[in-house]
Design an enzyme around this catalytic site. Structure first.
Site: not given
Ligand code: PLP
Length: 423
Positions: A61, A124
């Protein structure tokens, strides 16, 4: 895409281009008989006794050779044209996590309790959900801004009675609105008041945008998307030049435990090897589709920074090496028209996520958590690497089918059908 790097003024050879580094970085040492690729290291613990030496692996970890080749390669890519570095990796490696959201969470942990965070109102959606949750627990304060409005962002960063920002969170281009932030101006304004700058650079990849070169403190990636590139892993990463920030990010990962699996990281490095080919082809397809869609009778609006009349075009052209492969499209007929389009495609895959080799699309407001200022009829297209004529034929036919569905619904006086799953 970046041109071949110019020779350095000090006469040293130019650093290899990111296209080359995506292939060559993060390899094992070149000793006779050594494997060309790093191994998948499957171990939870390491032989260790007494006080561990610096860099000694102790427990899975805390740190493992399973992460290191990818972490090194991503850092090399993000620093390609960093003014402070030549060809060697001089800063700390990237930090890989179980998901993009784990990387976002780690970056937000750099904000002191009660600190102010300025954030794009269209970012996001789960990043905004997390910020809202942290704010709801009184851990920080959040101020949403229109990230394309530089004056408004600078004013928010400077703040009023409640003091300046502690963190300027940027996402550029934004998901799903494709707004482009003025990175150099905003980084300068934030640093003037002592705020950190984190940039979620997922849409751009280090091939198209390198925020550290603009002075950003932390770059965040959903590795799930373009970096891994095959829609087969969920992973995230942060990159920083600052050893102290790096140590805090690693400490956060160690204590929260959102660690990446060895095989997933190995797949991400394997995907990274073809990043340039994938991004170049997808971007070429996206530019062609954007041009054709903008002239399509059944399309109201196309958002793509590569279109000359897009609001983000000049800024993106100034600070990026390409415009990426995500499009925002509003078909005629509102949300029903958008749902009908998504239901009618046969080659494109109706699915969330982006950045895979296959082309996907979705109406973003099908998610209740998506920002209400994102248009209800906005369909986000992640353009893949298929033959552009096949992608166009499918989209064109689906737009026509969606238009027929709507006119039939109008004639009979019923609402257009709602395909399942878009609730
Ligand atoms: C998909 C995405 C995330 C989150 O990523 P995950 O791998 O789904 O946890 C964050 N920022 C952007 C711009 C994304 O497109």
């Amino acid at each position: 895409m970046p041109d071949a790097p110019a020779p350095r003024p000090d006469g040293r050879p130019a650093a290899p281009s990111p296209r080359t580094l995506a292939v060559s970085a993060g390899r094992p040492a070149r000793t006779p008989g050594a494997a060309l690729n790093p191994a998948v290291v499957l171990t939870s613990t390491f032989v260790s006794q007494g006080a561990p030496a610096a860099g000694e692996h102790v427990y899975g970890r805390i740190g493992t050779p399973a992460w290191e080749p990818f972490e090194e390669a991503l850092a090399v890519l993000e620093r390609t044209d960093h003014p402070a570095t030549g060809r060697a990796v001089t800063g700390p490696p990237a930090t890989v996590y179980a998901s993009g959201m784990a990387a976002v969470d780690a970056a937000l942990s750099l904000v002191p309790v009660g600190g102010r965070v300025v954030v794009p109102r269209h970012a996001y959606q789960v990043t905004l959900v997390l910020l809202g949750e942290l704010a709801g627990r009184g851990l920080l304060r959040v101020e949403p801004v229109d990230v394309a409005d530089t004056d408004a962002v600078v004013a928010a960063v400077r703040g009023g009675a409640d003091g300046p920002a502690d963190l300027l969170w940027l996402e550029s281009p934004t998901n799903p609105m494709l707004e482009v932030a003025d990175l150099p101006a905003l980084v300068a304004a934030a640093h003037e008041v002592g705020a950190l700058v984190a940039v979620d650079s997922t849409f751009a990849t280090p091939l198209l945008q390198r925020p550290l070169a603009h002075g950003a403190d932390v770059v965040v990636h959903s590795v799930t998307k373009y970096l891994a590139g095959h829609s087969d892993v969920v992973l995230g990463a942060t990159v920083t030049d600052d050893p102290e920030l790096h140590a805090r990010l690693v400490a956060h990962r160690t204590t929260r435990g959102a660690i990446a699996g060895p095989f997933e990281v190995w797949l991400a490095l394997r995907g990274l090897r073809t990043l340039a080919l994938r991004v170049e082809r997808a971007q070429q397809n996206a530019a062609e589709l954007a041009r054709r869609l903008a002239a399509h009778a059944h399309v109201v609006e196309v958002r793509y920074p590569g279109l000359p009349d897009d609001p983000g075009h000049l800024r993106a052209a100034a600070q990026m090496d390409g415009f990426g492969a995500i499009l925002g499209v509003r078909p005629v007929g509102g949300a029903d028209g958008a749902d009908a389009l998504v239901a009618a495609v046969r080659l494109w895959v109706p699915a969330t996520s982006l950045g895979g080799v296959e082309s996907t699309l979705e109406r973003r407001r099908r998610f209740a958590t998506e920002s209400p200022t994102v248009p209800d009829d906005l369909v986000r297209l992640s353009v893949g690497i298929e033959d552009v004529e096949d992608l166009w034929a499918d989209l064109d036919a689906a737009l026509a089918a969606a238009a027929r569905t709507r006119s039939a619904a109008t004639r009979t006086g019923t609402a257009a059908p709602q395909p399942g799953g878009a609730g």
